[in-house]
Write a protein that holds these residues in place. Structure first.
Motif, mmCIF file in Angstrom:
data_model
loop_
_atom_site.group_PDB
_atom_site.id
_atom_site.type_symbol
_atom_site.label_atom_id
_atom_site.label_comp_id
_atom_site.label_asym_id
_atom_site.label_seq_id
_atom_site.Cartn_x
_atom_site.Cartn_y
_atom_site.Cartn_z
ATOM 1 N N ASN A 39 35.959 39.704 40.686
ATOM 2 C CA ASN A 39 34.771 39.910 39.849
ATOM 3 C C ASN A 39 34.354 41.379 39.855
ATOM 4 N N ALA A 40 35.250 42.204 39.342
ATOM 5 C CA ALA A 40 35.078 43.654 39.419
ATOM 6 C C ALA A 40 33.803 44.152 38.742
ATOM 7 N N LYS A 41 33.314 43.409 37.771
ATOM 8 C CA LYS A 41 32.128 43.848 37.044
ATOM 9 C C LYS A 41 30.961 44.126 37.999
ATOM 10 N N THR B 144 41.066 40.142 40.202
ATOM 11 C CA THR B 144 41.772 38.878 40.504
ATOM 12 C C THR B 144 41.141 37.694 39.773
ATOM 13 N N MET B 145 39.836 37.737 39.573
ATOM 14 C CA MET B 145 39.198 36.642 38.853
ATOM 15 C C MET B 145 39.733 36.567 37.421
ATOM 16 N N MET C 142 36.300 33.361 44.295
ATOM 17 C CA MET C 142 37.243 33.689 45.357
ATOM 18 C C MET C 142 37.482 32.536 46.312
ATOM 19 N N ASP C 143 36.444 31.803 46.646
ATOM 20 C CA ASP C 143 36.607 30.721 47.616
ATOM 21 C C ASP C 143 37.601 29.677 47.121
ATOM 22 N N VAL D 111 41.400 38.878 51.408
ATOM 23 C CA VAL D 111 41.730 37.726 50.553
ATOM 24 C C VAL D 111 42.007 38.193 49.124
ATOM 25 N N THR D 112 41.190 39.126 48.654
ATOM 26 C CA THR D 112 41.384 39.638 47.293
ATOM 27 C C THR D 112 42.774 40.246 47.131
#
Length: 955
Positions: free
Chosen positions: A443-445, A464-465, A481-482, A527-528
């Motif tokens: 969620n880079a935003k 990644t999202m 992410m979870d 994790v990312t």
DNA sequence: TCGACGCGC
DNA sequence: TGGGATGCGCGTCGAT
């Protein structure tokens, strides 16, 4: 923890480094001149020379490209040492001797393009760049010959083209560059396009043929089947030799029957490295353009470019484009267990610098920011985590404090010494902005917004999202992410609740102790990175790299700017409205109680049901999904029409209650004290079709249909001296349906700019458009919309309040008059039931898992979604493309205007009053041309725009 | 936490 | 056969 900074592990050593060179190395750029002219001609609006009307659009596009190439590349580490533009010489080539039908179906070049061919050659010479051409050969052959020669001599080649016929040449030291889309084409992109690596492209092309060049191939075999066959049998010769083993009878027979034709096709598509070179490589060395260039541009009347050229190389325009990370070697998958105790907490500058150095060395770093609140527009930074390899991650706290009210006096307080925030920011900035280091975030935003407020403009960045969304949109509800971690890494990350507590005892992240914060935060970065390594390679493998690169990846940056800008809302106006609504609601409530004979809660559908259907004994109609009596608006309307008083009062109360509760009260609350504006949050991975969603508050559902509702819209205003501008696509979904479904009458109507609903009505009911009753047109309009949504007779009957039989007859007539629609619907239905997804014309996949569900109801839901998704999705794709281009277009025109909001087919801007006309011009142009150049629509896209003091009047 | 409802495109 | 019967969202409220 002490060994964290030991020498780089294996994964780091594999990142390719720039080789050290002893002597000067040849780096040859070969521009596919012929291909470029056609693309420029079709992509750009027709431009003519002012003085005499000579068509020069393609020449202008060509000159701009060449100039940009010279300037940009000069800043790059991989600047060309040699450069040439390659042209086709004549119509006839040696391929016509092989096959007289080769390129036989090519239509002649458009009339206004023909005079531009010699001009482009003249332009090339004016730039001081050699033109290469050879009788009897195509440009592609010359490009192949030069590419082979330079590559074999240890040099490097960049082919400036997007022609798929050239992709067979890609390999070590040979890549392609598409300057119009600004993307590099390496082996990964070739794999995405053809399903096989570059060296096998010829075999695939031989099988599937090419209708444009009239290469026959094997009938009935397309690119997918061809790739599958080549993958299975290794190469074309083996495949043809063993064709008898193929299971599918049709395919087997085709391959046997057409073996010779397939071999001929291979000769036609294969590019020969032995083509004679018209000029030695030495003569292609790059030189600065001299005075002839200025003369030529003057003659052509290209004033903007002439000015730039006069300013010389190194003008303000020149900026190194970000590198294409897809050119990197794919990261090695890592399955080591996740150990949250192994992460390092960074609290001194040497350690921080060591991590930054490792990130640079790796060329890739996953990061995450921790803040003390949820809103990215106002939250303060608590810390940043970095991961440079799986399991190698750290947390850099910058804003952790002791909890003010907690703890007894004698409690030992944790040592919270941290590197000062400004110091961390100053040192991270060069890394996070370094074009040669890829940043990865989930969620880079969010992180982009937080860091932008600290003066860091993070780039390049992968998300990644969004990778997950491009791959699996519709397959899962959340791309958080979870969920991704649980599925792909089989690891459940520490929950935020566990570190910060929940409910009343929840504390801000800045009060979490450093050890716990490090485990939590560094784990997110770790994790990312692992998710990235897992998901990223799937993009190319599944043909979704272009979707991700062009429709997803550029979006966070665009949205961050919109969210941070916010929109001005007049709180006084809203408070006045709120009061007005309150007073009227109280009156209506008293009236309702009187009519019911007792007090009750008007907001409770259950109580309303009891009163209307039990106590007053009215006939209850439909029920809701759970079996309760429906009290929705259409039900109450029916009852009111029967002459009952209470339902009308309830309807009026509900309208005011909705407006007050959802809009007037909530919007005032949403105004940021810091900016005095409302900052929504746009979600990119929320709607499976690719539409955006807006939350906190939702600014995509501000009322417009009723007069009361429009009063709320009037509270959306511009700063003094500014105006709001609203630009919206007219009928975009119907237009796209006409194109996708290939419906001749609809296409014609749009091409001629007719009233589409009146045309539909005329076609269906056989009445002339002139003097058509409003009701007739309204019915056709409802049907048009119903079709887009995959409507049934029942639904349409409900919508139009007509008998079901009549609605059924309408639909029947519609399909008879527009048979393409039926074909389109059947095609989508078959596709979704076979594959579980449908695709937009831009390649976005929309998964609809219910298509394979058990129940009939589930599947018919899926069928309707499958009909709607390619239409709604294509509209969403078009809008995304427009939004991505918009900031650059406004800036290039020297405008201060900003994009503020997107409402699916509408963009809202704020601009100084004096700019309004120009902003409208540019916004319309960008939006109307947004599908190009990748999709040429057979219907025009039309945008309507207006400027006004508030949103209601602008819309 | 869920369902009903209603606002937008 | 016959039930169910227009796509995509988000926020509020009451009931549980």
């Amino acid at each position: 923890m002490s060994d964290v900074l030991d020498p780089a592990p294996e994964t780091l050593a594999e990142i390719p480094r720039e080789p050290t060179q002893d002597g000067p190395k040849v780096r040859l750029y070969l521009v596919d001149g012929s291909g470029y002219i056609f693309r420029a001609y079709h992509a750009l609006p027709p431009l003519t020379r002012k003085s005499d009307g000579l068509p020069v659009g393609a020449v202008a596009g060509f000159c701009n490209m060449l100039w940009k190439l010279l300037v940009d590349m000069r800043k790059e580490a991989d600047a060309p040492t040699h450069l040439a533009v390659v042209f086709d010489h004549s119509e006839k080539t040696f391929r016509n001797d092989l096959y007289d039908q080769y390129k036989a179906h090519r239509p002649p070049a458009p009339e206004d393009l023909v005079p531009q061919f010699p001009l482009v050659r003249e332009a090339t010479k004016a730039f001081g760049v050699p033109c290469l051409e050879l009788p009897g050969y195509e440009a592609d052959d010359l490009i192949a010959a030069y590419a082979c020669k330079v590559r074999d001599g240890g040099g490097e080649v960049v082919i400036v083209s997007s022609d798929k016929d050239l992709m067979q040449l890609v390999g070590p030291n040979v890549s392609m560059l598409d300057t119009m889309k600004n993307v590099k084409i390496g082996p990964e992109q070739v794999l995405e396009k053809f399903g096989v690596p570059p060296e096998k492209v010829v075999d695939v092309q031989a099988l599937c043929g090419d209708s444009v060049d009239n290469v026959p191939g094997a009938p009935g075999i397309g690119i997918k089947t061809a790739a599958q066959l080549i993958q299975e049998y290794g190469d074309l010769d083996t495949l043809l030799a063993r064709a008898g083993e193929i299971k599918q009878p049709k395919r087997r027979e085709t391959l046997i029957a057409f073996a010779d034709q397939i071999r001929l096709s291979r000769e036609l598509v294969k590019l020969d490295c032995d083509t004679p070179l018209p000029a030695p490589i030495d003569e292609l060395a790059v030189e600065d353009p001299g005075p002839p260039l200025a003369e030529f541009l003057e003659k052509m009347e290209f004033r903007t470019l002439a000015r730039r050229v006069a300013e010389g190389f190194g003008g303000a325009e020149a900026r190194a484009p970000s590198p294409a990370p897809e050119m990197r070697a794919p990261p090695k998958p890592q399955h080591g267990p996740i150990d949250v105790e192994a992460y390092q907490c960074v609290r001194d500058i040497p350690t921080l610098e060591a991590w930054i150095a490792r990130a640079r060395e790796a060329g890739i770093v996953a990061f995450d920011t921790e803040t003390d609140a949820l809103s990215s527009a106002s939250a303060a930074l608590c810390g940043v985590s970095l991961a440079v390899a799986p399991g190698e991650a750290c947390y850099i706290p910058v804003g952790h404090e002791h909890d003010g009210d907690g703890g007894l006096e004698f409690e030992r307080k944790e040592d919270l010494a941290q590197i000062p925030c400004e110091e961390v920011i100053a040192r991270l900035k060069p890394l996070l902005e370094d074009p040669s280091v890829l940043k990865v975030a989930q969620n880079a935003k969010y992180d982009l917004a937080v860091l932008l407020r600290h003066g860091i403009d993070v780039a390049p960045i992968d998300d990644t999202m969004l990778v997950s969304f491009a791959l699996e949109g519709g397959l899962r509800k959340s791309h958080g992410m979870d969920e991704l971690s649980k599925q792909w890494l089989e690891h459940e990350p520490i929950s935020f609740k566990k570190v910060a507590g929940t409910g009343k005892t929840q504390k801000s992240f800045k009060h979490v102790d450093l050890a716990a914060a490090t485990c939590y935060a560094a784990e997110d970065a770790d994790v990312t990175l692992r998710l990235y390594e897992h998901l990223r390679p799937r993009l190319a493998a599944e043909g979704l790299l272009t979707v991700y690169e062009t429709l997803e990846r550029p979006m966070p940056k665009v949205l961050v700017e919109m969210e941070l800008a916010g929109v001005k809302v007049d709180p006084e106006q809203l408070r006045l409205l709120s009061n007005d609504f309150s007073v009227r609601m109280a009156e209506l409530e008293a009236e309702a109680h009187r009519l019911a004979g007792r007090p009750f809660n008007l907001g409770s559908p259950k109580q309303i049901g009891d009163i209307l259907f039990k106590e007053m004994g009215l006939a209850s109609g439909r029920t809701t999904a759970t079996g309760a009596a429906s009290t929705d608006a259409s039900m109450l309307e029916d009852l009111a029409a029967q002459g009952h008083e209470l339902p009308r009062v309830l309807l009026d109360w509900r309208q005011l209650s909705k407006l007050k509760g959802t809009y007037t009260d909530a919007l005032v609350e949403a105004i940021s004290p810091a900016t005095g504006r409302v900052h929504t949050s746009f979600q990119l991975a929320a709607a499976s079709t690719g539409r955006l969603a807006s939350t906190d508050p939702n600014l995509q559902n501000i009322p417009i249909r009723t007069e009361e509702g429009r009063k709320i819209r009037r509270a959306f205003i511009a700063e003094p001296g500014n105006v709001l501008i609203s630009a919206d696509y007219s009928q975009i979904e119907l237009r796209l349906l006409a194109h996708i479904g290939d419906i001749p009458q609809l296409k014609k109507a749009f091409q001629e700019g007719l009233d589409i609903h009146a045309m539909t009505a005329s076609e269906m009911f056989g009445v002339p458009v002139e003097g058509m009753p409003a009701e007739t047109r309204r019915r056709a309009k409802a049907i048009n919309f119903g079709i887009v949504y995959g409507i049934s007779a029942f639904g349409l009957a409900n919508q139009l309040n007509i008998p079901r039989e009549e609605a059924g007859a309408y639909i029947k007539t519609y399909f008879e008059r527009f048979p393409g629609i039926r074909t389109y619907m059947d095609r989508q239905q078959r596709q979704v039931r076979a594959e579980g997804f449908v695709t937009t014309i831009f390649g976005r996949k929309v998964h609809i898992p219910a298509a394979r569900g058990k129940s009939q109801a589930e599947r018919s839901f899926a069928d309707r979604a499958a009909i709607n998704a390619p239409i709604q999705g294509a509209a969403a794709d078009v809008m995304r493309r427009a939004m991505i281009r918009m900031p650059g277009a406004l800036k290039a025109a020297g405008l201060k205007a900003r994009m503020l909001l997107q409402v699916h087919d509408e963009l809202v801007f704020e601009a100084p009053e004096a700019e309004a006309d120009e902003v409208i011009r540019i916004a319309c142009q960008v939006m109307e041309k947004a599908a190009e150049p990748v999709v040429s629509l057979s219907v025009p896209l039309v945008v309507e725009a207006r400027a006004a003091a508030n949103w209601d009047e602008a819309h």
